[in-house]
Design a protein around this motif. Structure first.
Motif, PDB file in Angstrom:
ATOM      1  N   ASP A 170      18.357 -36.366  59.481  1.00  0.00           N
ATOM      2  CA  ASP A 170      19.014 -35.121  59.876  1.00  0.00           C
ATOM      3  C   ASP A 170      20.517 -35.117  59.584  1.00  0.00           C
ATOM      4  N   ARG A 178      22.767 -31.930  58.490  1.00  0.00           N
ATOM      5  CA  ARG A 178      21.942 -30.732  58.688  1.00  0.00           C
ATOM      6  C   ARG A 178      22.318 -30.083  60.020  1.00  0.00           C
ATOM      7  N   VAL A 204      21.826 -28.549  63.401  1.00  0.00           N
ATOM      8  CA  VAL A 204      20.705 -28.577  64.328  1.00  0.00           C
ATOM      9  C   VAL A 204      21.051 -27.674  65.517  1.00  0.00           C
ATOM     10  N   ASP A 240      16.750 -27.894  68.173  1.00  0.00           N
ATOM     11  CA  ASP A 240      16.013 -27.477  66.979  1.00  0.00           C
ATOM     12  C   ASP A 240      14.849 -26.542  67.337  1.00  0.00           C
TER      13      ASP A 240
END
Length: 133
Positions: A49, A52, A54, A120
């Motif tokens: 992750d 990214r 979230v 998420d």
């Protein structure tokens, strides 16, 4: 899978990846009048992750599931968290993220409440507490 720890506290601040917590770990609030409280959130995001965004959300509900409002708006927090990998971090190492969520001047009547924390888009933690007169 994300490792998530959420603590209810009087005050929390996130600085340089660390949580500074005052009056943490309680589950009962005594007294009347406006309340200031915080959620200290520590995440270990998966290696995959990195970089990214979230989504992180927190909502305050009564014990029977109704949204708590302040100023006519639901008591909520919403943000995107993101972790970067340092070049010297061994592959597979969880990526630490610290977030302090502060809520101020809440007028809470005696009864049960809970914060629901979603990461998420999925409910990831529930933090119950009671307000006593």
């Amino acid at each position: 899978m994300t490792d998530l720890t959420v603590m209810l506290c009087d005050y929390a601040e996130a600085v340089n990846g660390k949580l500074y917590i005052s009056g943490g770990g309680w589950s009962e609030l005594r007294g009347s009048g406006p309340a200031d409280l915080a959620l200290a959130v520590k995440m270990g995001l998966p290696w995959t992750d990195a970089d990214r965004p979230v989504p992180l959300e927190a909502s305050l509900l009564t014990e029977d599931g109704h949204e708590v409002e302040a100023g006519g708006e639901p008591v909520r927090f919403s943000a995107e968290v993101q972790a970067a990998r340092s070049p010297d971090l061994p592959p597979g190492t969880p990526l630490d993220v610290a977030v302090a969520i502060r809520f101020g001047n809440l007028m809470l009547t005696p009864g049960g409440y809970r914060f629901e924390v979603s990461l998420d888009g999925e409910l990831s933690a529930t933090v119950p507490f009671r307000v006593r007169a």
